[in-house]
Design a protein around this motif. Structure first.
Motif, short mmCIF file in Angstrom:
data_model
loop_
_atom_site.label_atom_id
_atom_site.label_comp_id
_atom_site.label_asym_id
_atom_site.label_seq_id
_atom_site.Cartn_x
_atom_site.Cartn_y
_atom_site.Cartn_z
N ARG A 235 9.77 0.61 1.42
CA ARG A 235 8.64 0.24 2.28
C ARG A 235 9.15 -0.29 3.61
N THR B 257 6.07 4.25 3.63
CA THR B 257 7.22 4.64 2.80
C THR B 257 8.17 5.59 3.54
N CYS C 40 -4.68 5.01 -1.86
CA CYS C 40 -5.46 5.91 -1.01
C CYS C 40 -6.90 5.42 -1.02
N THR D 114 6.84 9.47 -1.25
CA THR D 114 7.02 9.06 -2.65
C THR D 114 7.08 10.28 -3.56
N CYS E 263 -2.92 7.58 4.52
CA CYS E 263 -1.92 7.24 3.51
C CYS E 263 -0.93 8.37 3.25
N GLY F 14 3.06 8.50 3.50
CA GLY F 14 3.68 7.70 2.45
C GLY F 14 3.59 8.38 1.10
N GLN F 15 2.43 9.00 0.84
CA GLN F 15 2.27 9.73 -0.44
C GLN F 15 3.31 10.83 -0.54
N CYS G 145 0.79 -1.24 0.00
CA CYS G 145 0.00 0.00 0.00
C CYS G 145 0.82 1.28 0.00
N GLY G 146 2.04 1.25 0.50
CA GLY G 146 2.90 2.43 0.50
C GLY G 146 2.75 3.34 1.71
N ASN H 247 1.32 3.92 -4.26
CA ASN H 247 0.77 4.42 -3.00
C ASN H 247 -0.75 4.47 -3.10
#
Ligand code: FES
Ligand code: FES
Length: 157
Positions: A56, A47, A137, A109, A102, A105-106, A43-44, A135
């Protein structure tokens, strides 16, 4: 004890070298900005940057990161990283986050993506979507993510 470089600082951690770095960051170092989502590398949400590359944390062991530079969302959005700061500001302007789960992580990235672009390159929506594809969401904030990444790239250019 395992010696780590995290966010520009040296740390010593007493943990099994097989422990995923996600849990070392959260439970041993108090860096809770990095989130647990799937725990399976899918899922990211977890990250981080390992020597600048999106990585990850849920499937990367403590032993793997020893001797390398690990960077978390706390450092990227803490005001010392110009690219991270541009991303963070664009995220706020575009009101990207919904539940927010999320989003760390977004941002990690997206920051690595912009840092990897040639100077002054303005990425297309297709390029941004490809870079961010890993990633997930669950709130469907993808359109706002795309707009915020493009906005941050324009700001930096
Ligand atoms: S929690 Fe690591 S990829 Fe989902
Ligand atoms: S903002 Fe809710 S999962 Fe992405």
């Amino acid at each position: 004890m395992v010696r780590l470089h995290v966010n520009g600082q040296e740390k010593q951690v007493d943990a099994d070298p097989a422990t995923p770095i996600l849990w070392v960051l959260r439970d041993k170092l108090g860096l809770t900005g990095t989130k647990f989502g799937c725990g399976a590398g899918l899922c990211g949400a977890c990250t981080v940057h390992l020597d600048g590359q999106p990585t990850r944390g849920c499937v990367t062991s403590l032993a793997t990161v020893a001797g390398h530079e690990l960077t978390t969302v706390e450092a990227v959005t803490g005001g010392q990283d110009p690219v991270g700061s541009a991303i963070h500001a664009a995220w706020v302007r575009h009101d990207v986050a919904q539940c927010g789960y999320c989003q760390a992580g977004q941002i990690m990235t997206a920051t690595a993506f912009l840092k990897g672009l040639p100077q002054g390159h303005l990425p297309s929506g297709v390029e941004i979507d490809a870079a961010m594809a890993g990633n997930l969401c669950r709130c469907g904030s993808y359109g706002r993510i795309r707009a915020a990444v493009a906005d941050a790239a324009a700001t930096l250019a």
